[in-house]
Design a protein around this motif. Structure first.
Motif, PDB file in Angstrom:
ATOM      1  N   ALA A   1       0.835  -1.205   0.000  1.00 48.07           N
ATOM      2  CA  ALA A   1       0.000   0.000   0.000  1.00 48.07           C
ATOM      3  C   ALA A   1       0.867   1.251   0.000  1.00 48.07           C
ATOM      4  O   ALA A   1       0.567   2.236  -0.690  1.00 48.07           O
ATOM      5  CB  ALA A   1      -0.928  -0.006   1.214  1.00 48.07           C
ATOM      6  N   ALA A   2       1.960   1.219   0.777  1.00 48.59           N
ATOM      7  CA  ALA A   2       2.855   2.370   0.840  1.00 48.59           C
ATOM      8  C   ALA A   2       3.565   2.608  -0.486  1.00 48.59           C
ATOM      9  O   ALA A   2       3.941   3.739  -0.794  1.00 48.59           O
ATOM     10  CB  ALA A   2       3.877   2.165   1.957  1.00 48.59           C
ATOM     11  N   LEU A   3       3.737   1.552  -1.265  1.00 45.63           N
ATOM     12  CA  LEU A   3       4.433   1.666  -2.551  1.00 45.63           C
ATOM     13  C   LEU A   3       3.498   2.005  -3.705  1.00 45.63           C
ATOM     14  O   LEU A   3       3.955   2.226  -4.829  1.00 45.63           O
ATOM     15  CB  LEU A   3       5.167   0.356  -2.861  1.00 45.63           C
ATOM     16  N   THR A   4       2.187   1.998  -3.443  1.00 48.57           N
ATOM     17  CA  THR A   4       1.220   2.206  -4.538  1.00 48.57           C
ATOM     18  C   THR A   4       0.327   3.417  -4.297  1.00 48.57           C
ATOM     19  O   THR A   4      -0.872   3.379  -4.584  1.00 48.57           O
ATOM     20  CB  THR A   4       0.355   0.944  -4.737  1.00 48.57           C
ATOM     21  N   GLY A   5       0.902   4.475  -3.729  1.00 47.27           N
ATOM     22  CA  GLY A   5       0.171   5.737  -3.659  1.00 47.27           C
ATOM     23  C   GLY A   5      -0.563   6.011  -2.373  1.00 47.27           C
ATOM     24  O   GLY A   5      -1.456   6.861  -2.354  1.00 47.27           O
ATOM     25  N   HIS A   6      -0.228   5.318  -1.268  1.00 48.69           N
ATOM     26  CA  HIS A   6      -0.906   5.558   0.007  1.00 48.69           C
ATOM     27  C   HIS A   6       0.119   5.900   1.082  1.00 48.69           C
ATOM     28  O   HIS A   6       1.262   5.420   1.039  1.00 48.69           O
ATOM     29  CB  HIS A   6      -1.693   4.321   0.461  1.00 48.69           C
ATOM     30  N   LEU A   7      -0.302   6.686   2.065  1.00 54.58           N
ATOM     31  CA  LEU A   7       0.498   6.903   3.258  1.00 54.58           C
ATOM     32  C   LEU A   7       0.002   5.931   4.316  1.00 54.58           C
ATOM     33  O   LEU A   7      -1.187   5.928   4.662  1.00 54.58           O
ATOM     34  CB  LEU A   7       0.364   8.333   3.770  1.00 54.58           C
ATOM     35  N   VAL A   8       0.894   5.084   4.820  1.00 52.72           N
ATOM     36  CA  VAL A   8       0.525   4.053   5.791  1.00 52.72           C
ATOM     37  C   VAL A   8       1.181   4.370   7.132  1.00 52.72           C
ATOM     38  O   VAL A   8       2.404   4.547   7.214  1.00 52.72           O
ATOM     39  CB  VAL A   8       0.969   2.656   5.310  1.00 52.72           C
ATOM     40  N   LEU A   9       0.373   4.472   8.170  1.00 56.85           N
ATOM     41  CA  LEU A   9       0.846   4.639   9.545  1.00 56.85           C
ATOM     42  C   LEU A   9       0.555   3.341  10.279  1.00 56.85           C
ATOM     43  O   LEU A   9      -0.566   2.820  10.206  1.00 56.85           O
ATOM     44  CB  LEU A   9       0.129   5.795  10.235  1.00 56.85           C
ATOM     45  N   ALA A  10       1.529   2.799  10.987  1.00 56.51           N
ATOM     46  CA  ALA A  10       1.326   1.509  11.636  1.00 56.51           C
ATOM     47  C   ALA A  10       2.163   1.418  12.904  1.00 56.51           C
ATOM     48  O   ALA A  10       3.129   2.175  13.092  1.00 56.51           O
ATOM     49  CB  ALA A  10       1.685   0.362  10.684  1.00 56.51           C
ATOM     50  N   THR A  11       1.802   0.488  13.787  1.00 58.05           N
ATOM     51  CA  THR A  11       2.583   0.240  15.000  1.00 58.05           C
ATOM     52  C   THR A  11       3.221  -1.133  14.911  1.00 58.05           C
ATOM     53  O   THR A  11       2.728  -2.032  14.220  1.00 58.05           O
ATOM     54  CB  THR A  11       1.719   0.318  16.270  1.00 58.05           C
ATOM     55  N   LEU A  12       4.330  -1.267  15.638  1.00 60.13           N
ATOM     56  CA  LEU A  12       5.097  -2.512  15.633  1.00 60.13           C
ATOM     57  C   LEU A  12       5.745  -2.660  16.998  1.00 60.13           C
ATOM     58  O   LEU A  12       6.200  -1.672  17.582  1.00 60.13           O
ATOM     59  CB  LEU A  12       6.165  -2.449  14.535  1.00 60.13           C
ATOM     60  N   HIS A  13       5.799  -3.863  17.513  1.00 57.70           N
ATOM     61  CA  HIS A  13       6.391  -4.102  18.826  1.00 57.70           C
ATOM     62  C   HIS A  13       7.898  -4.359  18.686  1.00 57.70           C
ATOM     63  O   HIS A  13       8.311  -5.442  18.276  1.00 57.70           O
ATOM     64  CB  HIS A  13       5.734  -5.296  19.509  1.00 57.70           C
ATOM     65  N   THR A  14       8.707  -3.359  18.995  1.00 59.35           N
ATOM     66  CA  THR A  14      10.155  -3.518  19.057  1.00 59.35           C
ATOM     67  C   THR A  14      10.679  -2.647  20.195  1.00 59.35           C
ATOM     68  O   THR A  14       9.959  -1.800  20.730  1.00 59.35           O
ATOM     69  CB  THR A  14      10.854  -3.099  17.747  1.00 59.35           C
ATOM     70  N   ASN A  15      11.954  -2.839  20.559  1.00 53.56           N
ATOM     71  CA  ASN A  15      12.527  -2.101  21.683  1.00 53.56           C
ATOM     72  C   ASN A  15      12.935  -0.679  21.321  1.00 53.56           C
ATOM     73  O   ASN A  15      12.942   0.204  22.174  1.00 53.56           O
ATOM     74  CB  ASN A  15      13.740  -2.848  22.252  1.00 53.56           C
ATOM     75  N   ASP A  16      13.331  -0.452  20.074  1.00 53.27           N
ATOM     76  CA  ASP A  16      13.725   0.884  19.657  1.00 53.27           C
ATOM     77  C   ASP A  16      13.439   1.039  18.173  1.00 53.27           C
ATOM     78  O   ASP A  16      13.011   0.096  17.495  1.00 53.27           O
ATOM     79  CB  ASP A  16      15.196   1.161  19.979  1.00 53.27           C
ATOM     80  N   ALA A  17      13.682   2.238  17.655  1.00 52.22           N
ATOM     81  CA  ALA A  17      13.355   2.521  16.256  1.00 52.22           C
ATOM     82  C   ALA A  17      14.150   1.671  15.267  1.00 52.22           C
ATOM     83  O   ALA A  17      13.569   1.065  14.351  1.00 52.22           O
ATOM     84  CB  ALA A  17      13.545   4.011  15.980  1.00 52.22           C
ATOM     85  N   PRO A  18      15.495   1.573  15.377  1.00 49.11           N
ATOM     86  CA  PRO A  18      16.242   0.781  14.400  1.00 49.11           C
ATOM     87  C   PRO A  18      15.838  -0.692  14.359  1.00 49.11           C
ATOM     88  O   PRO A  18      15.932  -1.335  13.312  1.00 49.11           O
ATOM     89  CB  PRO A  18      17.703   0.941  14.856  1.00 49.11           C
TER      90      PRO A  18
ATOM     91  N   VAL B   1      10.907   5.701  11.326  1.00 53.18           N
ATOM     92  CA  VAL B   1      10.445   4.895  12.452  1.00 53.18           C
ATOM     93  C   VAL B   1      10.553   5.747  13.705  1.00 53.18           C
ATOM     94  O   VAL B   1      11.590   6.380  13.956  1.00 53.18           O
ATOM     95  CB  VAL B   1      11.279   3.609  12.631  1.00 53.18           C
ATOM     96  N   MET B   2       9.472   5.792  14.476  1.00 53.08           N
ATOM     97  CA  MET B   2       9.479   6.505  15.752  1.00 53.08           C
ATOM     98  C   MET B   2       9.397   5.493  16.886  1.00 53.08           C
ATOM     99  O   MET B   2       8.526   4.630  16.893  1.00 53.08           O
ATOM    100  CB  MET B   2       8.301   7.477  15.833  1.00 53.08           C
ATOM    101  N   GLY B   3      10.329   5.579  17.833  1.00 51.73           N
ATOM    102  CA  GLY B   3      10.272   4.751  19.029  1.00 51.73           C
ATOM    103  C   GLY B   3       9.787   5.583  20.195  1.00 51.73           C
ATOM    104  O   GLY B   3      10.058   6.793  20.266  1.00 51.73           O
ATOM    105  N   GLN B   4       9.078   4.962  21.142  1.00 53.70           N
ATOM    106  CA  GLN B   4       8.587   5.733  22.278  1.00 53.70           C
ATOM    107  C   GLN B   4       8.382   4.880  23.521  1.00 53.70           C
ATOM    108  O   GLN B   4       8.264   3.648  23.447  1.00 53.70           O
ATOM    109  CB  GLN B   4       7.294   6.454  21.933  1.00 53.70           C
ATOM    110  N   ARG B   5       8.363   5.546  24.661  1.00 59.09           N
ATOM    111  CA  ARG B   5       8.049   4.956  25.960  1.00 59.09           C
ATOM    112  C   ARG B   5       7.218   5.965  26.752  1.00 59.09           C
ATOM    113  O   ARG B   5       7.170   7.153  26.419  1.00 59.09           O
ATOM    114  CB  ARG B   5       9.318   4.644  26.760  1.00 59.09           C
ATOM    115  N   LEU B   6       6.604   5.505  27.824  1.00 60.94           N
ATOM    116  CA  LEU B   6       5.865   6.381  28.725  1.00 60.94           C
ATOM    117  C   LEU B   6       6.532   6.372  30.097  1.00 60.94           C
ATOM    118  O   LEU B   6       6.822   5.305  30.659  1.00 60.94           O
ATOM    119  CB  LEU B   6       4.409   5.925  28.855  1.00 60.94           C
ATOM    120  N   LEU B   7       6.766   7.559  30.635  1.00 65.27           N
ATOM    121  CA  LEU B   7       7.327   7.710  31.971  1.00 65.27           C
ATOM    122  C   LEU B   7       6.268   8.297  32.895  1.00 65.27           C
ATOM    123  O   LEU B   7       5.508   9.187  32.493  1.00 65.27           O
ATOM    124  CB  LEU B   7       8.527   8.664  31.944  1.00 65.27           C
TER     125      LEU B   7
END
Length: 570
Positions: A429-446, A469-475
């Motif tokens: 979808a991202a390669l065919t004319g759409h902006l895709v926002l999604a979440t993924l479970h990882t420890n950091d952005a890289p 890629v944006m990584g985040q945590r809550l304090l």
């Protein structure tokens, strides 16, 4: 031949004719059941089977060894009535719940569905009971239309129907804080009994569950854990990401609490041996609270977790979430792009979806078609098409995303990339004319790039589609009343309940894809190499954002070390 012998011969012949006629009659009846595999010899002994008079359908199923769903469907086709595997009741069926006693409905497995004023449509899981149908028509004073449905679904309809009829509305009006004396009072007032539905309708049980919910919301809890132990029942609240013990009612209250919550969520109260999921909504004054409910059997009883989604408390603002102005500008420049993929990563409960919705709140939703596929839909936003995942109806992330692509979207939000199929569709979808926002479970952005490769996405596709890629945590934030001491005027601080923290603030890192990072991705470089390159090119890991929050007095060094698993905070 003597007269006695002649008489015996005639009697024997009469018996033979009667047996033949009976056998032929049973064969005729068996043919009526086709395509159900009913044999004449089974029918011949049917009347003598235990329970055949009261529950003939159950006895027949047991005799045939046929699965209920398939048998009901076949019977419905044979006799020309509707088969509905998932019936839904309408308000027009109120006459049924008013006139048919609950005991009769449960005994005969019947539930009202709807009425057009001339006839009542009734769901039935126990066919072959014409006397019951006649009783229904007499009591309802109108003809009935039969719909065949599985027993579990009819049972749920019965529970919910009488729940509404008893006027047990799920509106919480109690403002009395829950304490041990309230629990003891409820425990003493709850009567013993094996009827779970009756147990769930007892006023003390209703008040107790309402107080548990009210107290959770008073403490700003996101989840309620009801955990039976060997000798007691533990009720715990998750507040600001931390799970704390709240109350320990007697274990004898577990069935009552479980039954009440299941009735509210339209779950099967009789099923205590397999996991169930459901949802319900309660109101506290003007506040509407969506509740997601999960039950699992444990060795000491059913464990229940309730996720509370308070729409009135949602902060869909990047400033309120704690994102710096410079990072907001960087993120919005990415979100304004017409194509590509932006991932937000972090553990469960780190606020990933909230960040994405806060970004969506700033884009032009009038000229851009924005659609989402989520589980659950946590936020309701105007001018966005939102789809709820429902595996039971075939709506998975992958299937839902495939359908969204046929809706001419400009922006697609994927609640979570869980598998290769969803990832592949999102990338395409991202390669065919759409902006895709999604979440993924990882420890950091890289690590997101390595994660996508692990689930089967080709490096060249990642390199071509991924924007950032944006990584985040809550304090946890320092309590504004006690200033992290947990004490106020010599007593436990009531704002933070003695924890020293109240509310949470997010810390972020953004790794924007560059030519060098894309080249490393093509070579399947690991997360360490990607991190080093990104930092060299200007990316600031979230530890720096965390230190800034500490310097601003929003949180503590200890909290930063706890969340990032670094006792030194360096």
């Amino acid at each position: 031949m003597s007269s006695a012998s002649a008489g015996a011969g005639k009697a024997h012949a009469a018996d033979a004719r009667s047996a033949a006629a009976s056998a032929e009659r049973f064969k005729s009846i068996a043919r009526l059941f086709a395509p159900l595999p009913v044999r004449a010899e089974q029918l011949a002994g049917f009347a003598d089977m235990p329970g055949a008079e009261d529950e003939p359908w159950d006895v027949l199923l047991s005799t045939l060894g046929t699965e209920e769903h398939a048998a009901l469907k076949s019977l419905a086709e044979r006799v020309g009535v509707e088969f509905n595997p998932e019936p839904r009741a309408h308000d027009s069926a109120e006459r049924f719940w008013e006139r048919i006693p609950p005991a009769a409905a449960r005994q005969h497995h019947i539930a009202g569905l709807s009425s057009d004023g001339a006839a009542m449509t009734v769901a039935c899981a126990q066919p072959l009971q014409p006397g019951v149908y006649s009783m229904l028509e007499r009591t309802l004073d109108m003809p009935i239309r039969i719909v065949l449905s599985p027993r579990a679904q009819v049972g749920n309809l019965i529970n919910r129907g009488y729940e509404h009829q008893q006027d047990l509305v799920t509106e919480i009006v109690e403002d009395i804080p829950l304490d041990e004396s309230a629990i003891e009072s409820a425990a003493g007032a709850v009567s013993k009994g094996s009827d779970l539905l009756q147990l769930a309708r007892q006023t003390p049980v209703i008040r107790l569950v309402n107080m548990i919910l009210f107290e959770a919301l008073r403490r700003r809890a996101s989840d309620i854990h009801i955990h039976p132990l060997e000798d007691t029942l533990a009720i715990r609240y998750r507040t600001d990401g931390m799970l704390v013990d709240a109350f320990t009612p007697p274990l004898s209250l577990a069935p009552a609490i479980s039954s009440r919550i299941k009735v509210m969520a339209e779950l099967d109260i009789a099923n205590r041996h397999s996991p169930q999921d459901g949802q319900t909504t309660v109101r506290i004054g003007p506040r509407k609270i969506d509740i997601r409910i999960s039950t699992v059997p444990t060795i000491f009883g059913e464990r229940i977790v309730l996720r509370l989604l308070d729409q009135s408390q949602n902060q869909l603002d990047l400033d309120a979430l704690g994102m710096t102005r410079a990072m907001q500008e960087e993120l919005m420049q990415l979100v304004d792009r017409p194509t590509g993929m932006i991932l937000v990563t972090g553990p469960t409960g780190s606020g990933k979806t909230t960040t994405l919705y806060a970004a969506l709140d700033r884009i032009d939703r009038f000229t851009r078609n924005v659609m989402t596929i989520e589980d659950p839909v946590e936020y309701h936003m105007d001018h966005i098409g939102q789809v709820q995942v429902n595996p039971k109806r075939g709506v998975t992330f992958a299937a839902g995303l495939r359908s969204l692509l046929r809706q001419d979207p400009d922006v697609i939000l994927v609640g979570e990339i869980r598998d290769a199929e969803t990832a592949q569709l999102a990338i395409q979808a991202a390669l065919t004319g759409h902006l895709v926002l999604a979440t993924l479970h990882t420890n950091d952005a890289p690590s997101a790039i390595s994660r996508l490769q692990d689930i089967g996405i080709e490096p060249y596709l990642i390199s071509s589609a991924l924007l950032a890629v944006m990584g985040q945590r809550l304090l946890r934030k320092i309590c504004p009343v006690c200033h992290a001491t947990g004490q106020h005027n010599g007593h436990r601080c009531e704002k933070c309940y003695g924890t020293g923290y109240s509310g949470r603030v997010a810390i972020y890192e953004i790794m924007t894809m560059t030519d060098e990072l894309r080249a490393l991705t093509m070579k399947s470089a690991d997360a360490v190499a990607l991190m080093a390159t990104a930092v060299r090119q200007g990316m600031k890991p979230m530890i720096y954002d965390g230190k800034e929050k500490v310097a601003q007095g929003l949180t503590t060094q200890e909290e930063l070390g706890r969340v990032l698993h670094d006792s030194t905070g360096q």
